[in-house]
Design a protein around this motif. Structure first.
Motif, PDB file in Angstrom:
ATOM      1  N   ALA A 162       0.698  -0.210  71.572  1.00  0.00           N
ATOM      2  CA  ALA A 162       1.330  -0.840  72.472  1.00  0.00           C
ATOM      3  C   ALA A 162       0.409  -2.307  72.974  1.00  0.00           C
ATOM      4  O   ALA A 162       0.706  -3.172  73.264  1.00  0.00           O
ATOM      5  N   ILE A 163      -0.953  -1.731  72.832  1.00  0.00           N
ATOM      6  CA  ILE A 163      -2.138  -2.784  73.093  1.00  0.00           C
ATOM      7  C   ILE A 163      -1.766  -3.999  72.241  1.00  0.00           C
ATOM      8  O   ILE A 163      -1.942  -5.165  72.404  1.00  0.00           O
ATOM      9  N   ILE A 164      -1.876  -3.585  70.751  1.00  0.00           N
ATOM     10  CA  ILE A 164      -1.751  -4.721  69.818  1.00  0.00           C
ATOM     11  C   ILE A 164      -0.506  -5.233  69.698  1.00  0.00           C
ATOM     12  O   ILE A 164      -0.423  -6.622  69.548  1.00  0.00           O
ATOM     13  N   GLY A 165       0.429  -4.609  70.025  1.00  0.00           N
ATOM     14  CA  GLY A 165       1.976  -5.287  70.021  1.00  0.00           C
ATOM     15  C   GLY A 165       1.958  -6.173  71.172  1.00  0.00           C
ATOM     16  O   GLY A 165       2.436  -7.379  70.996  1.00  0.00           O
ATOM     17  N   VAL A 398      14.274   5.487  69.032  1.00  0.00           N
ATOM     18  CA  VAL A 398      14.051   6.827  69.545  1.00  0.00           C
ATOM     19  C   VAL A 398      12.649   6.880  69.648  1.00  0.00           C
ATOM     20  O   VAL A 398      11.771   7.046  68.596  1.00  0.00           O
ATOM     21  N   ASP A 399      12.229   7.013  71.096  1.00  0.00           N
ATOM     22  CA  ASP A 399      10.678   7.273  71.087  1.00  0.00           C
ATOM     23  C   ASP A 399      10.510   7.633  72.781  1.00  0.00           C
ATOM     24  O   ASP A 399      11.309   7.365  73.609  1.00  0.00           O
ATOM     25  N   ASP A 400       9.779   8.757  72.937  1.00  0.00           N
ATOM     26  CA  ASP A 400       9.739   9.324  74.129  1.00  0.00           C
ATOM     27  C   ASP A 400       8.556   8.467  75.178  1.00  0.00           C
ATOM     28  O   ASP A 400       8.358   8.937  76.224  1.00  0.00           O
ATOM     29  N   ASP A 401       8.008   7.468  74.444  1.00  0.00           N
ATOM     30  CA  ASP A 401       7.139   6.814  75.242  1.00  0.00           C
ATOM     31  C   ASP A 401       7.797   5.382  75.776  1.00  0.00           C
ATOM     32  O   ASP A 401       8.216   4.730  74.902  1.00  0.00           O
ATOM     33  N   MET A 406      10.099  -0.115  75.023  1.00  0.00           N
ATOM     34  CA  MET A 406      10.232  -1.609  75.393  1.00  0.00           C
ATOM     35  C   MET A 406       9.653  -2.423  74.549  1.00  0.00           C
ATOM     36  O   MET A 406      10.351  -3.612  74.272  1.00  0.00           O
ATOM     37  N   LEU A 407       8.496  -2.368  73.967  1.00  0.00           N
ATOM     38  CA  LEU A 407       8.034  -3.126  73.259  1.00  0.00           C
ATOM     39  C   LEU A 407       8.866  -3.280  71.713  1.00  0.00           C
ATOM     40  O   LEU A 407       9.148  -4.548  71.391  1.00  0.00           O
ATOM     41  N   GLY A 408       9.341  -2.076  71.192  1.00  0.00           N
ATOM     42  CA  GLY A 408      10.096  -2.086  70.058  1.00  0.00           C
ATOM     43  C   GLY A 408      11.613  -2.977  70.438  1.00  0.00           C
ATOM     44  O   GLY A 408      11.886  -3.768  69.425  1.00  0.00           O
ATOM     45  N   GLU A 409      12.060  -2.819  71.360  1.00  0.00           N
ATOM     46  CA  GLU A 409      13.238  -3.552  71.959  1.00  0.00           C
ATOM     47  C   GLU A 409      12.885  -5.217  71.860  1.00  0.00           C
ATOM     48  O   GLU A 409      13.641  -5.932  71.478  1.00  0.00           O
ATOM     49  N   LYS A 593      -2.382   1.696  82.353  1.00  0.00           N
ATOM     50  CA  LYS A 593      -3.299   0.766  81.638  1.00  0.00           C
ATOM     51  C   LYS A 593      -2.813  -0.545  81.393  1.00  0.00           C
ATOM     52  O   LYS A 593      -3.534  -1.631  81.479  1.00  0.00           O
ATOM     53  N   HIS A 594      -1.602  -0.614  80.895  1.00  0.00           N
ATOM     54  CA  HIS A 594      -0.745  -1.790  80.711  1.00  0.00           C
ATOM     55  C   HIS A 594      -0.626  -2.606  81.775  1.00  0.00           C
ATOM     56  O   HIS A 594      -0.785  -3.859  81.625  1.00  0.00           O
TER      57      HIS A 594
END
Length: 646
Positions: A162-165, A398-401, A406-409, A593-594
């Motif tokens: 998530a950080i790098i993305g 499909v991700d439980d995080d 959201m990042l993938g979307e 953290k985000h």
């Protein structure tokens, strides 16, 4: 020679389970007598060698050589009537063995000795069984270690993704020059952190022989400039100078593994900075020579640090070795950096050496051959993705995080793809029962129903062979990939990934033309965002490109996750389910953290750490109350943000 073959036989007939080897002063084997075939169990290949020094079994070769040489030295002092016995006990190939040597009288200036090897077959069988048990235990330990490192990798890589993305998405927004410089530093630091995570995993792959080189064209001057600009900040923080020089003859486009080359250089410079308190660190890159289609480069990393003592310098490239326990406590580190640097250098057909004086500093010299590239130039412009090639393709993430979903979307919708989301395996199976997709991006490690279970359901229950399945995982256990493929998973991508990585992987799996095109980077001044004291929404506003609908969705997702998570922690505390407390705290940390909710993040980390098997319940209660209170305050402010954004 006074002893005949008959005399040898007579000696052996009185001493069962014994073998005799007569040897000369150069440890040349002159005769072997082995009536009971003992040597077949100790060292089966001994009849094929001519000298004792050729024994390649480290468990007993050094012992044998030492006592035999000592025996030959003793013959110089012995009279013709004396026998000089020397005894040594050691582990042979099959078990415990006792070795005796006897010096023979000097004759015509020649020195001879007899090596007597004795082994008890019962004890040797017991020792063999013990060795087998130890081997099985070592293999089990190695397997456990590999899985632990893979799990550790997963735990670190998931938030790093998530950080790098989001850093990458932020690069697309309008930034002023100062913000752009800061973001580059953050970006480079996040990659450096990822490199540290990879260090242990790289060592494991090298040890198992799985490490391969990834050959690409690159500008070597650009590569070293990036390394220098990244690490000079760390040198400045310690108030030491960082000198850098680059040979103009190396203004070339070369071909090699840039990631591994950077890993070597980063390791050496990071070590130099770490162990230098005053003075300077210097990186010097030189053109060494050219031969055929190869260019030899030499780079040296020098420092005025603590240096290495003469008795320790031989161990600097050995794994887990540091000069002293005090250094390890003060400076930290895995003790693998130099080992990895040496192994990678050798993998590239290069060589590495070190010169050092204790108290004055060290100098590491690396020489590596690189292929000349067929390309005459590489553009320095930013790569832009051709969004049209994936336009209209449908994907289920499909991700439980929630943050990674959201990042993938955001990324996939940026490719003009149609995106659906599932928060767990059960929801994914439900959606897949009624909808069809071109590709499924599947997190492997999910509770209850894993990604592998979902893949199995798609292929075996739904009998769907058309949809492509891409595993998105932070795991690095190589032997699991075959199992994933057996369950119908087409390919995988490792977290954290860059947008260009997922674009290329999607193009590859969906079999579309995913070539990249070039474009010029455009700089636009961005208005300053107001930062609150409780949290920081700057990153969130940038990544959503000031889209109020998307911004509100992500804020609401965070609020819902936070409320649910705090309820789960409180419920788990009432039920004394400490494992659930730890897992829930772990899951909440990345999303807090985000949004830079630092006060709550610190408390969640502490809560996770103390939720062990026998935690102090009063301490848990105080932390949970504090987290609940702080979170309630933050959520109140965030709800106001929702109102202002509508």
């Amino acid at each position: 020679m006074n002893l005949s073959a008959t005399q040898f036989e007579q000696i052996l007939s009185n001493v069962p389970n014994t073998a005799l080897i007569m040897f000369g002063e150069d440890l040349r084997i002159l005769r072997i007598m082995d009536r009971d075939h003992l040597l077949n169990e100790i060292y089966p290949d001994i009849s094929s060698i001519g000298y004792l020094t050729e024994i390649d079994d480290s468990r007993w070769s050094s012992s044998i050589e030492e006592i035999c040489r000592n025996t030959l030295q003793g013959t110089e002092l012995a009279s013709s009537a004396e026998l000089m016995p020397v005894q040594q006990q050691f582990m042979g190939t099959s078990g415990q063995v006792i070795a005796h040597t006897i010096s023979l009288p000097v004759k015509k200036g020649e020195h001879f000795g007899i090596l007597i090897l004795q082994g008890n077959r019962g004890l040797m069988n017991e020792s063999r069984d013990e060795l087998e048990r130890e081997k099985e235990e070592a293999e089990a330990t190695s397997e456990s270690k590999s899985r632990f490192m893979a799990r550790l990798s997963h735990e670190i890589r998931t938030p790093l993704n998530a950080i790098i993305g989001f850093i990458e998405q932020l690069h697309k927004t309008s930034l002023n020059e100062t913000q752009e410089n800061y973001l580059k530093i953050i970006d480079q630091s996040s990659i450096y952190l990822l490199d540290l995570v990879n260090e242990i995993l790289t060592f494991s792959k090298i040890e198992s022989g799985e490490q391969k080189l990834d050959m690409v064209d690159f500008n070597i001057e650009t590569l070293f400039n990036e390394i220098y600009n990244t690490l000079k900040i760390r040198a400045r923080e310690k108030n030491i100078n960082f000198r850098y020089s680059f040979d103009k003859k190396l203004k070339l486009i070369l071909r090699g593994d840039t990631f591994r080359l950077k890993q070597i250089v980063n390791n050496l410079i990071s070590n130099a900075i770490k162990f230098t308190e005053y003075g300077y660190v210097e990186l010097k890159v030189m053109h060494l020579k050219e031969e055929d289609n190869r260019v030899w480069i030499r780079f040296t990393v020098s420092d005025t640090g603590i240096g290495i003592s003469r008795d320790k310098i031989k161990d600097v490239f050995k794994e887990y070795k540091q000069a002293s326990a005090g250094i390890a406590r003060k400076h930290g580190g895995t003790g693998l950096g130099l080992t990895i640097s040496k192994r990678l250098t050798e993998l590239m057909n290069g060589r590495i050496s070190v010169k050092s004086t204790e108290g004055k500093g060290s100098r590491f010299i690396v020489e590596i051959p690189m292929e000349k590239s067929e390309r005459s130039f590489l553009t320095k412009d930013t790569l832009k993705i051709n969004h049209e090639v994936l336009s209209g393709k449908s994907a289920l993430i499909v991700d439980d995080d929630a943050m990674n979903r959201m990042l993938g979307e955001i990324i996939l919708e940026g490719f003009n793809m149609e995106v659906s989301l599932a928060s767990d395996g059960n929801e994914a199976i439900h959606i897949l029962g009624s909808e069809e997709f071109d590709i499924i991006l599947l997190d492997i490690h999910m509770p209850i129903i894993s990604g592998v279970d979902v893949a199995h359901h798609v292929r075996q229950v739904l009998k769907n062979k058309q949809v492509k399945i891409l595993a998105v995982t932070a795991d690095m256990i190589r032997d699991e990939w075959d199992y994933y493929l057996e369950q119908g998973i087409d390919d995988y991508i490792i977290k954290p990934y860059r947008e260009i990585n997922i674009f290329n992987k999607l193009g590859q799996v969906l079999d579309v033309d995913s070539d990249l095109i070039q474009h010029e980077t455009i700089k636009i001044v961005l208005k300053e965002d107001e930062i609150t004291s409780l949290y920081d929404l700057y990153e969130l506003r940038s990544v959503t490109r000031d889209n109020p609908t998307l911004f509100n969705e992500m804020i609401q997702t965070f609020i819902d996750n936070a409320i649910t998570g705090i309820k789960q922690i409180k419920y788990a505390y009432e039920k004394r389910e400490n494992h659930e407390i730890r897992e829930t705290a772990h899951r909440l940390i990345p999303s807090f953290k985000h949004l830079a909710i630092k006060s709550v993040v610190s408390d969640l980390i502490e809560l996770k750490n103390i939720s062990n098997e026998n935690p102090e319940m009063d301490r848990l209660s105080l932390l949970i109350t504090k987290i609940d209170k702080e979170t309630t305050k933050v959520l109140g402010e965030l709800k106001n943000e929702l109102g202002q954004s509508r």
